[in-house]
Motif scaffolding. Structure first.
Motif, PDB file in Angstrom:
ATOM      1  N   LYS A   1       0.813  -1.232   0.000  1.00 35.08           N
ATOM      2  CA  LYS A   1       0.000   0.000   0.000  1.00 35.08           C
ATOM      3  C   LYS A   1       0.842   1.276   0.000  1.00 35.08           C
ATOM      4  CE  LYS A   1      -4.194  -1.718   2.145  1.00 35.08           C
ATOM      5  NZ  LYS A   1      -4.585  -2.043   3.513  1.00 35.08           N
ATOM      6  N   ASP A   2       2.155   1.142  -0.052  1.00 36.92           N
ATOM      7  CA  ASP A   2       3.028   2.326  -0.094  1.00 36.92           C
ATOM      8  C   ASP A   2       2.665   3.174  -1.324  1.00 36.92           C
ATOM      9  OD1 ASP A   2       5.079   4.132   0.193  1.00 36.92           O
ATOM     10  OD2 ASP A   2       6.662   2.627   0.381  1.00 36.92           O
ATOM     11  N   GLU A   3       2.527   4.501  -1.148  1.00 32.62           N
ATOM     12  CA  GLU A   3       2.222   5.373  -2.293  1.00 32.62           C
ATOM     13  C   GLU A   3       3.370   5.347  -3.290  1.00 32.62           C
ATOM     14  OE1 GLU A   3       2.046   6.402   0.853  1.00 32.62           O
ATOM     15  OE2 GLU A   3      -0.020   7.058   1.212  1.00 32.62           O
ATOM     16  N   SER A   4       4.569   5.118  -2.805  1.00 34.06           N
ATOM     17  CA  SER A   4       5.742   5.059  -3.673  1.00 34.06           C
ATOM     18  C   SER A   4       5.717   3.781  -4.499  1.00 34.06           C
ATOM     19  CB  SER A   4       7.004   5.079  -2.807  1.00 34.06           C
ATOM     20  OG  SER A   4       8.131   4.641  -3.541  1.00 34.06           O
TER      21      SER A   4
ATOM     22  N   ASN B   1       7.685   1.311  -5.372  1.00 33.59           N
ATOM     23  CA  ASN B   1       9.005   0.853  -4.936  1.00 33.59           C
ATOM     24  C   ASN B   1       9.626  -0.120  -5.939  1.00 33.59           C
ATOM     25  OD1 ASN B   1       9.090   2.293  -2.492  1.00 33.59           O
ATOM     26  ND2 ASN B   1       7.723   0.803  -1.544  1.00 33.59           N
TER      27      ASN B   1
ATOM     28  N   HIS C   1      13.038   8.718  -1.720  1.00 36.90           N
ATOM     29  CA  HIS C   1      11.863   9.354  -2.338  1.00 36.90           C
ATOM     30  C   HIS C   1      12.051   9.337  -3.856  1.00 36.90           C
ATOM     31  CE1 HIS C   1      12.041  11.814   1.608  1.00 36.90           C
ATOM     32  NE2 HIS C   1      11.182  10.831   1.773  1.00 36.90           N
TER      33      HIS C   1
ATOM     34  N   TRP D   1       4.848   8.183  -7.700  1.00 32.07           N
ATOM     35  CA  TRP D   1       3.997   8.039  -6.515  1.00 32.07           C
ATOM     36  C   TRP D   1       2.582   7.831  -7.020  1.00 32.07           C
ATOM     37  CZ3 TRP D   1       6.304   8.355  -1.656  1.00 32.07           C
ATOM     38  CH2 TRP D   1       7.614   8.839  -1.644  1.00 32.07           C
ATOM     39  N   GLY D   2       2.049   6.644  -6.832  1.00 31.87           N
ATOM     40  CA  GLY D   2       0.660   6.372  -7.219  1.00 31.87           C
ATOM     41  C   GLY D   2       0.411   6.441  -8.713  1.00 31.87           C
TER      42      GLY D   2
ATOM     43  N   HIS E   1      10.928   3.210  -0.357  1.00 30.34           N
ATOM     44  CA  HIS E   1      10.353   4.172   0.593  1.00 30.34           C
ATOM     45  C   HIS E   1      10.080   3.522   1.948  1.00 30.34           C
ATOM     46  CE1 HIS E   1       6.855   6.940   1.788  1.00 30.34           C
ATOM     47  NE2 HIS E   1       7.970   7.596   2.010  1.00 30.34           N
TER      48      HIS E   1
ATOM     49  N   HIS F   1       2.140   2.243  10.280  1.00 29.18           N
ATOM     50  CA  HIS F   1       1.829   2.963   9.041  1.00 29.18           C
ATOM     51  C   HIS F   1       1.350   1.925   8.042  1.00 29.18           C
ATOM     52  CE1 HIS F   1       2.137   6.756   6.955  1.00 29.18           C
ATOM     53  NE2 HIS F   1       2.632   6.152   5.901  1.00 29.18           N
ATOM     54  N   HIS F   2       0.153   2.114   7.489  1.00 30.12           N
ATOM     55  CA  HIS F   2      -0.426   1.122   6.568  1.00 30.12           C
ATOM     56  C   HIS F   2      -0.395  -0.287   7.179  1.00 30.12           C
ATOM     57  CE1 HIS F   2      -1.179   3.903   3.475  1.00 30.12           C
ATOM     58  NE2 HIS F   2       0.066   4.106   3.119  1.00 30.12           N
TER      59      HIS F   2
END
Ligand SMILES: [Zn+2]
Length: 253
Positions: A24-27, A29, A68, A72-73, A100, A130-131
């Motif tokens: 679920k990381d927005e990055s 990866n 970073h 992203w998404g 990330h 987180h997530h």
């Protein structure tokens, strides 16, 4: 020096950094931009940006690892700054690889595990959800410190300028979450920490910390996130004999 095939390096890193742990990381990866087929020189940086790409091109870097990345998404269009950034990488044939949240969490090379080591804090447990997964750690200092002494130790170690807010006299049990991490304050009561160390200040953390009697320490988003990519570089140098270089581009934030 022979170098290592790009695909081999990417698969190795995907597994070693446990990239699949954060779906679920927005990055996005992993490998974000593909460059040369063989990697000899690896660059490490916190942020994917024009200045870092220029430095990497000058230094003949083949493969750039960042915390970073650029994606992203998903990408909706490639124009303006995004076009310039991608063009700079493609022109120089440099690969861009992002890691990330898995790099915040990683028990060996992660930002938070490295912060504990650098600040001489003994790791006690996981911290900061987180997530649905923890990305930080909490730990214990051998000797109790004043908040001033603790923040001086951070400034010396990370070459930064910390901001502190005191709600507790002593510093002994410290929760650490690199970068934005203020919401980890919600884990403070459960773990019994007296001090929360994160990167960026947040207004929202103030009254919670006040009522929980937890000191707040903001050491800089950038400064708390340089150690992870450096540790990954050191590991690649040792394992594959690759040349590595950290591309410093501090934001002061
Ligand atoms: Zn960050």
């Amino acid at each position: 020096m022979q170098g290592i095939p790009l695909r081999k390096l990417v698969s190795f890193l995907d597994a070693a950094l446990k990239q699949s742990e954060f779906p679920k990381d927005e990055s996005a990866n992993g490998l974000q931009v593909e460059g040369r087929k063989t990697v000899h020189a690896v660059g490490m940086a916190v942020d994917a940006c024009a200045s870092t790409f220029q430095k990497a091109a000058e230094k003949k870097i083949d493969f750039l690892i960042v915390h970073h990345g650029l994606v992203w998404g998903g990408i909706r269009s490639i124009q303006g700054v995004m076009k310039q950034r991608i063009k700079a990488l493609l022109d120089a044939d440099i690969s861009l690889y992002a890691c990330h949240l898995p790099l915040d969490r990683h028990p060996e090379y992660g930002n938070n595990a490295e912060l504990l080591k650098a600040l001489r804090i003994k790791k006690m447990g996981e911290f900061g959800e987180h997530h649905g997964k923890t990305i930080g750690y909490w730990g214990r200092l051998t000797n109790e410190l004043s908040l001033n002494d603790f923040s001086s130790r951070i400034d010396r170690t990370l070459h930064t300028k910390t901001t502190t807010i005191s709600f507790n006299k002593k510093v002994k049990n410290v929760g650490i979450v690199s970068g934005g991490g203020w919401s980890a304050i919600y884990d403070a009561e459960k773990t019994g920490i007296d001090t929360l160390l994160v990167g960026e200040p947040s207004h929202s953390a103030y009254t919670l910390a006040e009522e929980m009697k937890v000191n707040l320490v903001f050491a800089g988003h950038y400064a708390t996130e340089t150690l992870g990519v450096k540790a990954v570089g050191a590991m690649l140098k040792k394992k594959f004999g690759l040349e590595t270089e950290f591309m410093d581009h501090p934001t002061g934030l």
